[in-house]
Design a protein around this motif. Structure first.
Motif, PDB file in Angstrom:
ATOM      1  N   GLY A 157     -32.890  47.698  21.785  1.00  0.00           N
ATOM      2  CA  GLY A 157     -31.695  48.010  21.013  1.00  0.00           C
ATOM      3  C   GLY A 157     -30.285  47.580  21.530  1.00  0.00           C
ATOM      4  O   GLY A 157     -30.106  47.283  22.992  1.00  0.00           O
ATOM      5  N   TYR A 158     -29.472  47.638  20.518  1.00  0.00           N
ATOM      6  CA  TYR A 158     -28.105  47.169  21.101  1.00  0.00           C
ATOM      7  C   TYR A 158     -27.451  47.970  22.348  1.00  0.00           C
ATOM      8  O   TYR A 158     -27.481  49.202  22.516  1.00  0.00           O
ATOM      9  CB  TYR A 158     -26.956  46.877  19.902  1.00  0.00           C
ATOM     10  N   ASP A 159     -26.629  47.391  23.139  1.00  0.00           N
ATOM     11  CA  ASP A 159     -25.488  48.300  23.844  1.00  0.00           C
ATOM     12  C   ASP A 159     -24.648  48.968  23.214  1.00  0.00           C
ATOM     13  O   ASP A 159     -24.514  48.733  22.112  1.00  0.00           O
ATOM     14  CB  ASP A 159     -24.793  47.261  24.966  1.00  0.00           C
ATOM     15  N   THR A 160     -24.241  50.003  23.831  1.00  0.00           N
ATOM     16  CA  THR A 160     -23.118  51.230  23.218  1.00  0.00           C
ATOM     17  C   THR A 160     -21.862  50.613  23.149  1.00  0.00           C
ATOM     18  O   THR A 160     -21.537  49.683  23.891  1.00  0.00           O
ATOM     19  CB  THR A 160     -23.440  52.231  23.808  1.00  0.00           C
ATOM     20  N   ILE A 161     -21.188  51.420  22.330  1.00  0.00           N
ATOM     21  CA  ILE A 161     -19.804  51.544  21.812  1.00  0.00           C
ATOM     22  C   ILE A 161     -19.337  50.367  21.067  1.00  0.00           C
ATOM     23  O   ILE A 161     -18.439  50.667  20.100  1.00  0.00           O
ATOM     24  CB  ILE A 161     -18.752  51.759  23.273  1.00  0.00           C
ATOM     25  N   MET A 162     -20.018  49.162  20.878  1.00  0.00           N
ATOM     26  CA  MET A 162     -19.835  48.196  19.948  1.00  0.00           C
ATOM     27  C   MET A 162     -21.087  47.922  19.419  1.00  0.00           C
ATOM     28  O   MET A 162     -21.343  46.433  19.069  1.00  0.00           O
ATOM     29  CB  MET A 162     -18.814  47.371  20.331  1.00  0.00           C
ATOM     30  N   GLY A 163     -22.151  48.633  19.446  1.00  0.00           N
ATOM     31  CA  GLY A 163     -23.519  48.061  19.165  1.00  0.00           C
ATOM     32  C   GLY A 163     -24.082  48.667  18.070  1.00  0.00           C
ATOM     33  O   GLY A 163     -25.001  48.194  17.527  1.00  0.00           O
ATOM     34  N   ASP A 164     -23.531  49.760  17.364  1.00  0.00           N
ATOM     35  CA  ASP A 164     -24.270  50.634  16.497  1.00  0.00           C
ATOM     36  C   ASP A 164     -23.902  50.311  14.958  1.00  0.00           C
ATOM     37  O   ASP A 164     -22.592  49.745  14.895  1.00  0.00           O
ATOM     38  CB  ASP A 164     -23.675  52.009  16.616  1.00  0.00           C
ATOM     39  N   SER A 165     -24.673  50.457  14.153  1.00  0.00           N
ATOM     40  CA  SER A 165     -24.223  49.905  12.808  1.00  0.00           C
ATOM     41  C   SER A 165     -24.872  50.593  11.628  1.00  0.00           C
ATOM     42  O   SER A 165     -25.765  51.293  12.139  1.00  0.00           O
ATOM     43  CB  SER A 165     -24.408  48.368  12.506  1.00  0.00           C
ATOM     44  N   THR A 166     -24.387  50.570  10.475  1.00  0.00           N
ATOM     45  CA  THR A 166     -25.165  51.129   9.449  1.00  0.00           C
ATOM     46  C   THR A 166     -25.913  50.048   8.364  1.00  0.00           C
ATOM     47  O   THR A 166     -25.344  48.818   8.802  1.00  0.00           O
ATOM     48  CB  THR A 166     -24.303  51.962   8.593  1.00  0.00           C
ATOM     49  N   GLY A 167     -26.553  50.493   7.277  1.00  0.00           N
ATOM     50  CA  GLY A 167     -27.287  49.288   6.371  1.00  0.00           C
ATOM     51  C   GLY A 167     -26.056  48.747   5.690  1.00  0.00           C
ATOM     52  O   GLY A 167     -26.317  47.755   5.201  1.00  0.00           O
ATOM     53  N   ALA A 168     -24.845  49.391   5.575  1.00  0.00           N
ATOM     54  CA  ALA A 168     -23.836  48.739   4.700  1.00  0.00           C
ATOM     55  C   ALA A 168     -23.408  47.630   5.540  1.00  0.00           C
ATOM     56  O   ALA A 168     -23.159  46.584   5.001  1.00  0.00           O
ATOM     57  CB  ALA A 168     -22.616  49.774   4.889  1.00  0.00           C
ATOM     58  N   ALA A 169     -23.525  47.610   6.835  1.00  0.00           N
ATOM     59  CA  ALA A 169     -23.223  46.104   7.698  1.00  0.00           C
ATOM     60  C   ALA A 169     -24.209  45.141   7.571  1.00  0.00           C
ATOM     61  O   ALA A 169     -23.867  43.928   7.313  1.00  0.00           O
ATOM     62  CB  ALA A 169     -22.828  46.857   9.076  1.00  0.00           C
ATOM     63  N   VAL A 170     -25.504  45.841   7.554  1.00  0.00           N
ATOM     64  CA  VAL A 170     -26.343  44.669   7.527  1.00  0.00           C
ATOM     65  C   VAL A 170     -26.535  43.821   6.118  1.00  0.00           C
ATOM     66  O   VAL A 170     -26.527  42.556   6.221  1.00  0.00           O
ATOM     67  CB  VAL A 170     -28.000  45.296   7.611  1.00  0.00           C
ATOM     68  N   ILE A 171     -26.030  44.669   5.034  1.00  0.00           N
ATOM     69  CA  ILE A 171     -26.076  43.800   3.627  1.00  0.00           C
ATOM     70  C   ILE A 171     -24.963  42.789   3.588  1.00  0.00           C
ATOM     71  O   ILE A 171     -24.784  42.132   2.782  1.00  0.00           O
ATOM     72  CB  ILE A 171     -26.103  44.851   2.536  1.00  0.00           C
ATOM     73  N   PHE A 172     -23.899  42.926   4.558  1.00  0.00           N
ATOM     74  CA  PHE A 172     -22.798  41.975   4.703  1.00  0.00           C
ATOM     75  C   PHE A 172     -23.521  40.410   4.565  1.00  0.00           C
ATOM     76  O   PHE A 172     -22.823  39.525   4.445  1.00  0.00           O
ATOM     77  CB  PHE A 172     -22.105  42.084   5.997  1.00  0.00           C
ATOM     78  N   GLY A 173     -24.704  40.458   5.027  1.00  0.00           N
ATOM     79  CA  GLY A 173     -25.477  38.936   5.150  1.00  0.00           C
ATOM     80  C   GLY A 173     -25.893  38.387   3.845  1.00  0.00           C
ATOM     81  O   GLY A 173     -26.065  37.246   3.891  1.00  0.00           O
ATOM     82  N   SER A 174     -25.654  39.263   2.764  1.00  0.00           N
ATOM     83  CA  SER A 174     -26.174  38.935   1.451  1.00  0.00           C
ATOM     84  C   SER A 174     -24.911  38.722   0.391  1.00  0.00           C
ATOM     85  O   SER A 174     -24.226  39.388   0.699  1.00  0.00           O
ATOM     86  CB  SER A 174     -27.349  39.422   0.879  1.00  0.00           C
ATOM     87  N   THR A 175     -24.967  37.789  -0.376  1.00  0.00           N
ATOM     88  CA  THR A 175     -24.060  37.772  -1.568  1.00  0.00           C
ATOM     89  C   THR A 175     -24.015  39.254  -2.215  1.00  0.00           C
ATOM     90  O   THR A 175     -25.046  39.688  -2.441  1.00  0.00           O
ATOM     91  CB  THR A 175     -24.041  36.684  -2.611  1.00  0.00           C
ATOM     92  N   GLY A 176     -22.905  39.759  -2.346  1.00  0.00           N
ATOM     93  CA  GLY A 176     -22.623  41.290  -3.088  1.00  0.00           C
ATOM     94  C   GLY A 176     -22.592  42.085  -1.981  1.00  0.00           C
ATOM     95  O   GLY A 176     -22.191  43.300  -2.393  1.00  0.00           O
ATOM     96  N   GLY A 177     -23.100  41.911  -0.766  1.00  0.00           N
ATOM     97  CA  GLY A 177     -23.411  42.738   0.070  1.00  0.00           C
ATOM     98  C   GLY A 177     -21.973  43.535   0.799  1.00  0.00           C
ATOM     99  O   GLY A 177     -21.750  44.699   1.061  1.00  0.00           O
ATOM    100  N   VAL A 178     -20.833  42.828   0.974  1.00  0.00           N
ATOM    101  CA  VAL A 178     -19.723  43.319   1.089  1.00  0.00           C
ATOM    102  C   VAL A 178     -19.190  44.255   0.215  1.00  0.00           C
ATOM    103  O   VAL A 178     -18.432  45.333   0.413  1.00  0.00           O
ATOM    104  CB  VAL A 178     -18.487  42.491   1.694  1.00  0.00           C
TER     105      VAL A 178
END
Lengths: 388, 597
Positions: free
Chosen positions: B414-435
């Protein structure tokens, strides 16, 4: 084989009894199909070099269902050793316009374009004035056909019909993939007849005098006469209209300087015929077809230099898009240089001949496909001159 | 309307296909593979390399199978003597004008010409070497893209990519014959021309003529420097594509393995760009609401709508060049990468007690334009260059291989803390329409107090691979603070690939479209089809990556940016509020017009 004796004729430049407005009237009194049948019946084949039956081309285009069709006169006369279209456009342009208008009537096109070689810009002023007059006269006759003049920019490849369309549309002059052919999708991707300057003149002659008159000349496979551009080692360089189907021997007798070693028939992209084959070679579609260029070489010429010049020309004038032509031309050129210098063995010429044959079947357009003609005919017939 | 069917034979085997099918596609149906070079699924057909030649009975010449439609009764041979001889000649010719220093080439092992040379066992050079010494001078003027003309085989895939997909035409064919080459405008260096650095040309170059500017050695240097604290951030789209370059199946999600690998490689802090993606939503969402209020309540005519997203640096450079009059429409938010850099060297450095002077921030991006972006003068708000080095997904795969890591056998981490946590909303930034989807999930909830009215939070209308997508969402029963939005139907649009962006920009400019919010991503498919992603790319590959992205989102517990605990924490401890002073200083910026040539 049927052969003719060399007979000079005077049709193209003859202006007696040639009222082009009357010719137009006569055509328009016939149906479109009747006009096309006349052209098919005459046996006229394209005079640019490829020799496609003109009437069939028109028929295919006429049969296409399209609101917009075009007639294009290919005046991008770029083949080395050819200079007949220049003379035709200078002396009898109305005959060309008439041919275009007849074609426009026959296939249902309202616009015609003359694509004029960039180097012929000096003809432009005179030609434009005559086009304007012709357009005015067709309007007065209520005949909806207008001719426009377009200038090329100096690339040999733009004489290839689909590259010519690209050039006219404002793009880089590169040949298209075929099919589709111009009769279906040509200029602006609309059905288009594209004919050589000289072909269009014969069209007006056939419509003036009838197909039978045209058929009196030439042979079964090569009807009519043809304008030849004679150059090289000849005391009689110039433009001559000659009946098709003569043996090369007679041509050399008439035009050679007595020491002719070879004739390059059809320009740089044509075939080189050595002395020993003069008598067996017919100039016509049953033998060696030509767009009109006849370059005569006497014994003082190095055929290595001749081939080298041609290859330099093709290396520079290839549009560069397809591999066999772009790289193949360079390899043939560097290859004969390497053999000459001794950097490669003479047997390397066999590799190059195979490469030329690949170019013939693999290149995208006529340019790359035809390099094998001069290359293999010169290598085969003048091998020693290439090596030593 | 059904098309006519055409019957033909390929290598004596009958096949029936629809009219208009090419010989190449018909052969695929029979599992005959025909080699290609200039052909690419995403592009128009050129038919110029002549590698795909086949023999058609009765035809005078060989036919380029990619460019020749089938016809009734056609008999095709894909492996006749004539075909083999010609094809071998073509490959030999291409090699004769190609600088085949394969061992030094970035594309070694991933080169389509090399594959063909190997398949046809072309060893000794039959033909004369035609590579021009001047072509061996590589253009490394761009921080994103290297152009090596000596490797170019003139297939023009890059030219078609730049014109057809991106409407940029930074690369074009110039000259003819032996001088023909792929050139920038007037042959200027890449960094001086209208190039968006999107790298789509790299993704489609069959050889090593176009590659990314690699910073692998610089990153190794930083890692090996014990005085440096090297922070790495990973963009959303990397985790669904990295596996492709490391022997895993297309569409495999490798987030946990990637984090492990980054630790093994030696990064000191392994953090996530997804964290700043969530943060972007809060900043950009609030910016949108502020703009809407100024327009609807204050009747402020100086406020520009629609607002355009600003995450994609290729898109930013495109609008700077091509539609600079619409720059005020651009969100002032920096991209997640740059928000991350600015916060890493301030917030993270303070909390973790690291001197930002000794911190090196490395980004792993699906993108080549990010390399350019990190060097922009606007991106130094931490007092240092906010992001020091940007590596593509491909470069990371290369580093993992260099480090001798057996990626597929790694444990997940897993990622390190304080700037490593994210949500599914951030993951979909990778696809068109995600933002857009992420923004709507948050904005709708902020305004109405309810979740977006779509099953399982999946805003399907903004998903998918259509070039331009449009959607509307009605705001009803809003919270008192947002009464000015009651009954407003929010109209949004999404474009991916700059030629699609151009369509939207022209419609907006000409007043033919009225949107409130527009998402633009420079690359086809969004970041998952970015110029830094594993090669090859195709519609099918991008679809698989998109599926992986959306399944990653669905598998997460938190799928709304405003629920990211670390984002809430940074507002509490450091930024105070969205669009506040700190945000203004670190997370927002403005861009300037650039020339069109």
């Amino acid at each position: 084989m049927e052969t003719n004796v060399l007979k000079k004729v005077d049709i193209i430049f003859d202006i007696t009894d040639c009222d082009y407005l009357k010719i137009l009237d006569r055509c328009m009194s016939k149906t479109q199909d009747e006009v096309i049948l006349d052209i098919i019946d005459s046996g006229l084949k394209g005079r640019g070099g490829a020799g496609f039956p003109t009437g069939l081309k028109w028929k295919f285009t006429k049969n296409e269902d399209s609101d917009v069709k075009y007639v294009i006169c290919n005046a991008d006369e770029g083949e080395p050793g050819t200079f007949k279209d220049r003379e035709i456009l200078d002396r009898v342009p109305e005959k060309v316009f008439t041919g275009m208008a007849i074609c426009g009537y026959a296939i249902g096109a309202k616009e015609g374009y003359i694509y004029l070689r960039g180097e012929y810009n000096f003809l432009k002023k005179n030609l434009q004035a005559k086009i304007d007059l012709f357009n005015k006269q067709t309007i007065e006759k209520n005949f909806d056909f207008t001719i426009f003049l377009r200038s090329g920019s100096g690339a040999y490849i733009c004489g290839e019909e689909s590259a010519l369309f690209e050039s006219m549309e404002g793009f880089r002059g590169e040949p298209r993939n075929k099919p589709p052919y111009p009769t279906i999708a040509g200029y602006n991707w609309k059905p288009t007849v594209i004919n050589n300057v000289e072909t269009l003149v014969y069209v007006s002659m056939i419509c003036n005098l009838g197909p039978d008159k045209f058929k009196e000349l030439g042979t079964k496979d090569s009807r009519g006469s043809k304008v030849f551009s004679v150059s090289g080692d000849t005391p009689n360089a110039g433009i001559y209209e000659i009946e098709l189907g003569m043996p090369l021997e007679q041509f050399v007798d008439a035009f050679g300087d007595g020491d002719t070693k070879a004739v390059q028939v059809g320009g740089a992209s044509g075939h080189c015929v050595p002395r020993k084959n003069f008598n067996d070679t017919i100039i016509g579609f049953e033998g060696i077809p030509t767009g009109g260029s006849m370059m005569i070489f006497n014994s003082s010429r190095s055929m290595y230099n001749v081939l080298h010049d041609y290859l330099e020309f093709f290396t520079e004038e290839s549009c560069g898009q397809c591999t066999p032509c772009r790289v193949g031309c360079q390899q043939l050129l560097k290859g004969i240089e390497a053999v000459k210098k001794g950097d490669r063995k003479p047997s390397y010429l066999e590799e190059l001949k195979k490469l030329a044959l690949t170019m013939k079947s693999a290149a995208k357009c006529g340019l790359g496909q035809s390099v094998a003609n001069p290359f293999n005919s010169i290598i085969d017939n003048f091998r020693e001159e290439i090596i030593y | 309307m059904s098309k006519y069917l055409v019957n033909l034979k390929i290598n004596n085997i009958p096949v029936t296909v629809e009219e208009g099918t090419t010989i190449l596609d018909a052969a695929k149906k029979l599992n005959f593979s025909i080699p290609t070079l200039c052909y690419h699924e995403d592009l128009s057909v050129a038919g110029n390399c002549r590698v795909c030649l086949v023999e058609v009975s009765g035809a005078r010449n060989l036919a380029a199978s990619c460019a020749t439609p089938v016809s009734e009764g056609m008999e095709v041979f894909t492996n006749s003597k004539n075909v083999r001889t010609s094809r071998k000649h073509v490959v030999e010719l291409l090699l004769s004008e190609h600088n085949a220093d394969c061992t030094k080439c970035f594309k070694n092992g991933h080169c389509e010409l090399q594959d063909l040379a190997s398949a046809y066992r072309i060893g000794d050079h039959v033909f004369i070497d035609l590579v021009k010494p001047k072509d061996k001078v590589i253009d490394i003027s761009s921080p994103s893209i290297c152009k090596d003309d000596s490797k170019c085989i003139r297939c023009q895939r890059c030219v078609r990519t730049c014109a057809e997909l991106q409407a940029v035409s930074a690369l074009a064919v110039c000259h003819k014959g032996d001088h023909q080459r792929i050139s920038t405008f007037l042959g200027k260096p890449m960094h001086e021309v209208v190039c968006t650095n999107c790298g789509q040309c790299i993704n489609r170059c069959p050889t090593g003529a176009l590659t990314e500017r690699s910073y692998i050695e610089e990153v190794w240097e930083a890692i090996n420097d014990l005085g440096k604290h090297v922070v790495v951030q990973t963009a959303p789209a990397v985790r669904v594509a990295l596996g492709e370059d490391l022997g895993m199946e297309l569409g495999t999600r490798v987030t946990g393995k990637m984090v492990s690998a980054l630790r093994h490689v030696g990064f000191d802090s392994v953090l996530d760009t997804d964290f700043t993606a969530d943060l972007t939503i809060l900043e950009e969402g609030n910016e949108l609401l502020r703009r809407l209020k100024k327009v609807l309540v204050d009747k402020d005519e100086t406020v520009a709508l629609p607002m355009f997203t600003s995450c994609s640096p290729g898109w930013i450079k495109y609008i700077e060049h091509m539609f600079s009059e619409q720059l005020p429409n651009l969100s002032t938010c920096k991209s997640p990468q740059q928000m991350f850099g600015a916060l890493a060297k301030t917030y993270y450095a303070q909390r973790k007690n690291i001197n930002p002077k000794n911190m090196v921030v490395v980004s792993i991006m699906p993108c080549t334009a990010k390399k350019f972006e990190s060097g922009r003068p606007e991106m130094r708000d931490s007092g240092y260059q906010d992001v020091d080095y940007v590596l593509t997904t491909r470069e990371l795969a290369m580093m993992i291989k260099q480090a001798g890591i057996d990626f597929s056998k790694l444990d997940e981490d897993g990622y390190d803390t304080i700037m490593g946590d994210s949500t599914g909303a951030a993951v979909i930034f990778g696809s068109t329409g995600g933002v857009m989807e992420a923004a709507l999930r948050t904005v709708y909830e902020v305004v109405t107090g309810r979740e977006v009215p779509f099953t399982n939070l999946n805003i399907v209308p903004v998903r998918g691979m259509e070039g331009v997508k449009e959607a509307r969402i009605m705001l009803k029963d809003v919270k008192p603070d947002f009464s000015y939005l009651e009954g407003v139907e929010v109209s949004v649009a999404i474009a991916h690939g700059l030629s699609n962006a151009k369509k939207i920009m022209e419609a907006v400019r000409d007043g033919k479209a009225t949107y409130h919010f527009v998402e633009v991503m420079a690359c086809p498919g969004g970041c998952l089809g970015g110029g830094g992603q594993p090669i090859p790319t195709s519609p099918d590959i991008r679809k698989k990556r998109a599926e992986a992205i959306y399944s990653e989102d669905e598998g997460l517990i938190r799928r709304k940016s405003h629920e990211n605990p670390e984002v809430l924490q940074i507002y509490k401890e450091f930024l105070i509020e969205p669009l506040g002073h700190k945000s203004h200083d670190l997370l927002h910026t403005h861009y300037k017009p650039r020339k069109r040539y």
